[in-house]
Design an enzyme around this catalytic site. Structure first.
Site, PDB file in Angstrom:
ATOM      1  N   GLU A 177       0.841  -1.207   0.000  1.00  6.20           N
ATOM      2  CA  GLU A 177       0.000   0.000   0.000  1.00  6.20           C
ATOM      3  C   GLU A 177       0.876   1.257   0.000  1.00  6.20           C
ATOM      4  O   GLU A 177       0.766   2.126   0.873  1.00  6.20           O
ATOM      5  CB  GLU A 177      -0.985  -0.005   1.179  1.00  6.20           C
ATOM      6  CG  GLU A 177      -1.971  -1.161   1.059  1.00  6.20           C
ATOM      7  CD  GLU A 177      -3.172  -1.102   1.997  1.00  6.20           C
ATOM      8  OE1 GLU A 177      -3.251  -0.230   2.862  1.00  6.20           O
ATOM      9  OE2 GLU A 177      -4.057  -1.968   1.842  1.00  6.20           O
ATOM     10  N   GLU A 308      -4.644  -8.833  -0.227  1.00  2.97           N
ATOM     11  CA  GLU A 308      -5.495  -8.556   0.944  1.00  2.97           C
ATOM     12  C   GLU A 308      -6.938  -8.514   0.471  1.00  2.97           C
ATOM     13  O   GLU A 308      -7.276  -7.734  -0.438  1.00  2.97           O
ATOM     14  CB  GLU A 308      -5.110  -7.238   1.624  1.00  2.97           C
ATOM     15  CG  GLU A 308      -3.763  -7.317   2.320  1.00  2.97           C
ATOM     16  CD  GLU A 308      -3.410  -6.078   3.126  1.00  2.97           C
ATOM     17  OE1 GLU A 308      -4.325  -5.374   3.599  1.00  2.97           O
ATOM     18  OE2 GLU A 308      -2.200  -5.813   3.256  1.00  2.97           O
TER      19      GLU A 308
END
Ligand code: AHR
Length: 509
Positions: A177, A308
């Site tokens: 991220e 994820e």
């Protein structure tokens, strides 16, 4: 009451792309009680363990044949300095886990402990390296430490710490991220950084890294586009390998808002349907990212790694908000089964997916009681178990020529039935989910190109969508034999009760 039967067709002799077993992957972050108390209790714990690793957790996960485990984060990965987690435990540096509850991290679970855990689980490690606050050198040396044979500074250090042989590691993440907790970068900035990190994460001996660039949040296709563009611009003509082999994407199923995500066990039918609608958007998401990638990589050599995914609810009352501890109901199970159908459909591009997270965090497989240590298998665990025959199987198309009943949810049409199928080692596996909260549904599957000589069927359901397992009620939601399946010639008639997940598996004749 049941609706009219859904008609489906499966050509069992026309194999589609192989479903990578890695889409059944897992994720363990230094977050809340995932590592400490979940996987790892330390050598001195009363809970049976080997070198500090909980044996009951290992046994439960081995029953799922988990193909890989991602570690150490998540957001934690971009604050993690691997050298703090090697050597004698009493000498390891203590840090603050700023993302997750501001608690102290003593680094007692580090590289050696993680690789030990992977060996016990017989699973492949997936290491997520630190781009946000680390350096190219630090990441490069971590690869050397883990995978280099022979004599070198990092190989010597590993040997001093008790591990003579290098480990094998294939999956290597270049940050996490990086648009957010992993450095707040722009796509362009990260794409250039990723090229450097990818260059210096070397292949040692026959250890070949599969480098995964940190990808987009949700539907940010422009992030993927930038990564793909950068990948095409090879600087030096002597580079024999691709800089990276896959790009990742994260997508969580959140029925409410980030500020109020909704309760894990108390919810209305409307909230349930909104959840399923959000989960179903994974299909749109994977299609969108894959379409962008097709422009640069039409032969699909670069994979998508959805490292994820899963539900994200408000934490359980009375627990640390930074620990992301949530219960898991029949609703979560259907979110998982729907995701797997979508993953199977995208087998041509999707190389890996990792549910967040394996133990005690978000949509977990396993919950452990902080006081007694009691272990609970969640409804989601059972979906992974019932579906494990799809791992590395050839996907089979499922067509419904007359359509599938839908329900209008938040202005969109949500299909009420989801089906996927695969074949492996002469066996067929069909997975079916009835998303209708209150109505049963029959499905008639016309098997073409081969029949079944025998079959067995399992069902996962409960009286309510809110049903969940606790230490007092371990099997409130657990699979049992399903009697509602008939084989008539080449037609498989399957009854799906309201909110149920069913698998049918059998030997192909
Ligand atoms: O899984 C929890 C967190 O969600 C991860 O650390 C991060 O990558 C994501 O935002």
């Amino acid at each position: 009451m049941s609706n009219d039967a859904v008609s489906a067709v499966i050509n069992v002799d026309i194999e589609g792309p192989q479903i990578s077993k890695h889409v059944y992957g897992h994720f363990a972050e230094h977050l809340g009680r995932c590592i400490y108390g979940g996987f790892y209790v330390g050598e001195n714990s009363d809970i049976p363990n080997e070198r500090g690793i909980r044996l009951d957790v290992v046994e439960a996960l081995r029953n799922l044949d988990i193909p890989n485990l991602r570690w150490p984060g998540g957001c934690f990965a971009d604050e993690y300095h691997w050298m703090d987690g090697i050597g004698p435990k009493e000498d390891r540096a203590v840090m603050i886990n700023t993302h997750w509850g501001g608690v102290e991290e003593n680094n007692h679970f580090g590289t050696h402990e993680f690789m030990d855990l992977c060996e016990m689980l017989e699973t492949e490690p997936y290491i997520s390296g630190n781009v946000g606050s680390g350096t190219v050198r630090e990441m490069s040396e971590w690869v050397e430490y883990i995978t280099r044979d022979g004599d070198s500074p990092m190989a010597r250090l590993r040997k001093q710490n008790g591990r003579e042989e290098p480990w094998k590691v294939r999956f290597w993440g270049l940050g996490n991220e990086t648009w957010g907790c992993g450095g707040n970068m722009t796509a362009e900035q990260y794409a250039m950084d990723a090229r450097k990190y990818a260059t210096y994460c070397r292949d040692y001996g026959d250890n070949k890294l599969y480098r995964i660039a940190a990808g987009a949040a949700d539907f940010n296709y422009s992030w993927t586009k930038t990564l793909m563009e950068q990948l095409s611009h090879i600087g030096c003509q002597r580079v024999e390998r691709k800089l990276y082999n896959a790009v990742s994407v994260h997508y969580y199923t959140i029925a409410g808002t980030w500020d109020d995500k909704g309760d894990a066990t108390v919810f209305t039918d409307d909230e349930y349907y909104t959840t399923m609608l959000k989960a179903n958007r994974t299909d749109e998401l994977l299609t969108g990212h894959s379409n962008v990638m097709d422009l640069y990589d039409p032969t699909k050599e670069i994979g998508i790694v959805m490292d994820e995914w899963g539900t994200w609810w408000n934490v359980e009352p009375g627990t640390n908000p930074g620990f992301l501890y949530q219960q898991n109901t029949m609703r979560d199970a259907l979110v998982a089964s729907l995701h797997f159908d979508i993953f199977h459909k995208h087998a041509d591009r999707l190389i890996m997916a990792n549910i967040a997270q394996t133990v005690n965090v978000l949509q977990a497989m396993i919950l452990t009681d902080p006081d007694t240590g009691a272990l609970v298998l969640t409804p989601t665990y059972h979906v992974f178990q019932m579906n494990k025959g799809h791992q590395d199987a050839a996907s089979l198309r499922v067509d419904a020529p007359k359509g599938i009943p839908t329900r209008e949810v938040d202005g969109k049409e949500l299909p009420m039935v989801s089906v996927s199928a695969s074949r492996k080692d002469g066996r067929l596996l069909v997975s079916l989910s009835n998303l209708d909260a209150s109505e049963g549904q029959d499905v008639e599957i016309d098997l073409r190109g081969g029949g079944l000589s025998e079959f067995e069927s399992l069902i996962l359901t409960a009286d309510t969508l809110q049903a969940h397992n606790t230490p007092e009620q371990l099997e409130a939601v657990a699979p049992r034999a399903h009697e509602g399946v008939k084989l008539e010639g080449s037609t498989l008639r399957v009854h799906l009760p309201a909110h149920s997940f069913v698998t049918v598996s059998g030997a192909l004749a």
